[in-house]
Design a protein around this motif. Structure first.
Motif, PDB file in Angstrom:
ATOM      1  N   PHE A  75       0.840  -1.115  -0.010  1.00 62.89           N
ATOM      2  CA  PHE A  75      -0.035  -0.115  -0.034  1.00 62.89           C
ATOM      3  C   PHE A  75       0.896   1.358   0.120  1.00 62.89           C
ATOM      4  O   PHE A  75       0.626   2.363  -0.786  1.00 62.89           O
ATOM      5  CB  PHE A  75      -0.874   0.028   1.264  1.00 62.89           C
ATOM      6  N   GLN A  76       2.149   1.257   0.912  1.00 63.31           N
ATOM      7  CA  GLN A  76       2.586   2.502   1.089  1.00 63.31           C
ATOM      8  C   GLN A  76       3.605   2.468  -0.203  1.00 63.31           C
ATOM      9  O   GLN A  76       3.791   3.994  -0.767  1.00 63.31           O
ATOM     10  CB  GLN A  76       3.479   2.282   2.125  1.00 63.31           C
ATOM     11  N   TYR A  77       3.832   1.691  -0.941  1.00 63.43           N
ATOM     12  CA  TYR A  77       4.851   1.826  -2.337  1.00 63.43           C
ATOM     13  C   TYR A  77       3.893   2.416  -3.395  1.00 63.43           C
ATOM     14  O   TYR A  77       4.435   3.275  -3.972  1.00 63.43           O
ATOM     15  CB  TYR A  77       5.093   0.363  -2.696  1.00 63.43           C
ATOM     16  N   TYR A  78       2.802   2.255  -3.353  1.00 66.52           N
ATOM     17  CA  TYR A  78       1.747   2.852  -4.398  1.00 66.52           C
ATOM     18  C   TYR A  78       1.639   4.181  -3.920  1.00 66.52           C
ATOM     19  O   TYR A  78       1.366   5.231  -4.736  1.00 66.52           O
ATOM     20  CB  TYR A  78       0.600   1.960  -4.765  1.00 66.52           C
ATOM     21  N   GLN A  79       1.458   4.464  -2.901  1.00 70.36           N
ATOM     22  CA  GLN A  79       1.045   5.597  -2.111  1.00 70.36           C
ATOM     23  C   GLN A  79       2.213   6.624  -2.536  1.00 70.36           C
ATOM     24  O   GLN A  79       2.179   7.781  -2.911  1.00 70.36           O
ATOM     25  CB  GLN A  79       0.925   5.619  -0.626  1.00 70.36           C
ATOM     26  N   ASP A  80       3.403   6.052  -2.297  1.00 69.97           N
ATOM     27  CA  ASP A  80       4.782   6.924  -2.933  1.00 69.97           C
ATOM     28  C   ASP A  80       4.782   7.152  -3.976  1.00 69.97           C
ATOM     29  O   ASP A  80       5.336   8.351  -4.464  1.00 69.97           O
ATOM     30  CB  ASP A  80       6.009   6.297  -2.085  1.00 69.97           C
ATOM     31  N   TYR A  81       4.609   6.285  -4.863  1.00 67.19           N
ATOM     32  CA  TYR A  81       4.269   6.583  -6.233  1.00 67.19           C
ATOM     33  C   TYR A  81       3.729   7.579  -6.604  1.00 67.19           C
ATOM     34  O   TYR A  81       3.692   8.609  -7.344  1.00 67.19           O
ATOM     35  CB  TYR A  81       3.827   5.295  -7.269  1.00 67.19           C
ATOM     36  N   MET A  82       2.234   7.711  -6.098  1.00 61.80           N
ATOM     37  CA  MET A  82       1.267   8.869  -6.292  1.00 61.80           C
ATOM     38  C   MET A  82       1.986  10.242  -5.808  1.00 61.80           C
ATOM     39  O   MET A  82       1.823  11.188  -6.341  1.00 61.80           O
ATOM     40  CB  MET A  82       0.073   8.605  -5.826  1.00 61.80           C
ATOM     41  N   ARG A  83       2.523  10.281  -4.588  1.00 65.54           N
ATOM     42  CA  ARG A  83       2.989  11.422  -3.995  1.00 65.54           C
ATOM     43  C   ARG A  83       4.191  11.773  -4.964  1.00 65.54           C
ATOM     44  O   ARG A  83       4.105  13.222  -5.129  1.00 65.54           O
ATOM     45  CB  ARG A  83       3.815  11.118  -2.599  1.00 65.54           C
ATOM     46  N   ASN A  84       4.894  11.157  -5.629  1.00 67.89           N
ATOM     47  CA  ASN A  84       6.064  11.510  -6.380  1.00 67.89           C
ATOM     48  C   ASN A  84       5.402  12.046  -7.718  1.00 67.89           C
ATOM     49  O   ASN A  84       5.936  13.201  -8.234  1.00 67.89           O
ATOM     50  CB  ASN A  84       6.880  10.251  -6.960  1.00 67.89           C
ATOM     51  N   GLN A  85       4.446  11.568  -8.216  1.00 69.99           N
ATOM     52  CA  GLN A  85       3.551  12.221  -9.454  1.00 69.99           C
ATOM     53  C   GLN A  85       3.175  13.580  -8.999  1.00 69.99           C
ATOM     54  O   GLN A  85       3.058  14.626  -9.880  1.00 69.99           O
ATOM     55  CB  GLN A  85       2.449  11.155  -9.949  1.00 69.99           C
ATOM     56  N   GLU A  86       2.632  13.713  -7.913  1.00 67.35           N
ATOM     57  CA  GLU A  86       2.123  15.091  -7.500  1.00 67.35           C
ATOM     58  C   GLU A  86       3.610  16.057  -7.440  1.00 67.35           C
ATOM     59  O   GLU A  86       3.224  17.153  -7.768  1.00 67.35           O
ATOM     60  CB  GLU A  86       1.195  15.089  -6.038  1.00 67.35           C
ATOM     61  N   LEU A  87       4.402  15.652  -6.835  1.00 63.30           N
ATOM     62  CA  LEU A  87       5.627  16.442  -6.730  1.00 63.30           C
ATOM     63  C   LEU A  87       6.267  16.795  -8.015  1.00 63.30           C
ATOM     64  O   LEU A  87       6.822  17.767  -8.331  1.00 63.30           O
ATOM     65  CB  LEU A  87       6.810  15.808  -5.619  1.00 63.30           C
ATOM     66  N   ILE A  88       6.338  16.091  -9.066  1.00 67.09           N
ATOM     67  CA  ILE A  88       6.561  16.290 -10.216  1.00 67.09           C
ATOM     68  C   ILE A  88       5.676  17.392 -10.843  1.00 67.09           C
ATOM     69  O   ILE A  88       6.153  18.071 -11.730  1.00 67.09           O
ATOM     70  CB  ILE A  88       6.663  15.273 -10.924  1.00 67.09           C
ATOM     71  N   ALA A  89       4.666  17.190 -10.709  1.00 66.87           N
ATOM     72  CA  ALA A  89       3.566  18.266 -11.289  1.00 66.87           C
ATOM     73  C   ALA A  89       3.802  19.631 -10.547  1.00 66.87           C
ATOM     74  O   ALA A  89       3.673  20.759 -11.186  1.00 66.87           O
ATOM     75  CB  ALA A  89       2.012  17.740 -11.174  1.00 66.87           C
ATOM     76  N   LEU A  90       4.075  19.553  -9.488  1.00 66.11           N
ATOM     77  CA  LEU A  90       4.553  20.921  -8.587  1.00 66.11           C
ATOM     78  C   LEU A  90       5.785  21.475  -9.045  1.00 66.11           C
ATOM     79  O   LEU A  90       5.812  22.597  -9.525  1.00 66.11           O
ATOM     80  CB  LEU A  90       4.582  20.498  -7.261  1.00 66.11           C
ATOM     81  N   LYS A  91       6.804  20.577  -9.249  1.00 68.06           N
ATOM     82  CA  LYS A  91       8.156  21.183  -9.928  1.00 68.06           C
ATOM     83  C   LYS A  91       7.917  21.556 -11.309  1.00 68.06           C
ATOM     84  O   LYS A  91       8.580  22.682 -11.748  1.00 68.06           O
ATOM     85  CB  LYS A  91       9.048  19.909  -9.864  1.00 68.06           C
ATOM     86  N   GLU A  92       7.006  21.125 -12.213  1.00 69.68           N
ATOM     87  CA  GLU A  92       6.858  21.716 -13.445  1.00 69.68           C
ATOM     88  C   GLU A  92       5.766  22.615 -13.477  1.00 69.68           C
ATOM     89  O   GLU A  92       5.336  23.228 -14.509  1.00 69.68           O
ATOM     90  CB  GLU A  92       6.389  20.539 -14.325  1.00 69.68           C
TER      91      GLU A  92
END
Length: 209
Positions: A75-92
């Protein structure tokens, strides 16, 4: 109670103790390819565990299934994946404020009790919410923020809404939640608080998108 008219909304705003907001689609638009992320999770899960997740449209059902079948680590693995996608969107910088954020909050504030406060309850991650608000210098507008990783169960589970009510000793009838989805509406209904769709709020406040 679902609010649909000015006759219902304005008296409620004037007597509310707290007005709570969803984030994505309500205060801001985050340009994230959620369906691509969903498909990646489904495909990765099948490759990793050799079985398919039953077709489910909502993220909360997918994550509930993963936690039940594979435990907290998966569960946490896929949560972390989603968090990273949000952070990429913020960076861009793939996000922009909506009219409720730039205009509506101030219009609502004109009618609030002195002790009423704003808060955010979102299925986005806490870090995402803080970073977006920080970029607009708006952290101090919201007294409390609850993101996906602050609760055990995200919306439509009412945990985040109930936590705020319990923490600030609020009566359900004096809390208004504003969102853009059926998930938001269901969470409010289960928390027994008032709810209005952001499009209805914009119409009543005469805010043009």
């Amino acid at each position: 109670m679902k609010i649909t008219s000015s006759q219902m909304l304005m008296p409620l705003i004037k007597q509310s103790s707290a007005i709570l907001f969803d984030l994505d689609g309500t205060l801001f638009n985050l340009h994230i390819q959620w369906q691509d992320i969903r498909q990646h999770i489904l495909s990765h899960y099948k490759r990793t565990y050799g079985i398919e997740i039953p077709e489910k449209k909502k993220f909360f059902k997918i994550f509930r299934y993963i936690r039940t079948e594979q435990g907290d680590q998966a569960f946490q693995y896929y949560q972390d994946y989603m968090r990273n996608q949000e952070l990429i969107a913020l960076k861009e910088k793939r996000f922009e404020p909506l009219k409720l954020f730039t205009m509506g909050i101030e219009k609502m504030a004109e009618h609030l009790r002195f002790d009423c406060f704003f808060g955010i309850v979102s299925n986005n991650f806490h870090e995402t919410i803080l970073e977006i608000l920080n970029q607009f210098g708006s952290n101090d507008k919201f007294k409390v923020i609850i993101g996906r990783n602050d609760v055990s169960n995200e919306k439509p589970n009412p945990e985040g809404l109930i936590r705020i009510m319990d923490g600030y000793d609020l009566l359900p009838e004096k809390v208004l939640f504003i969102g853009d989805s059926k998930v938001d509406e269901e969470a409010a209904e289960r928390a027994q608080i008032n709810f209005i769709y952001v499009d209805d709020l914009n119409r009543i406040l005469k805010i043009e998108e």
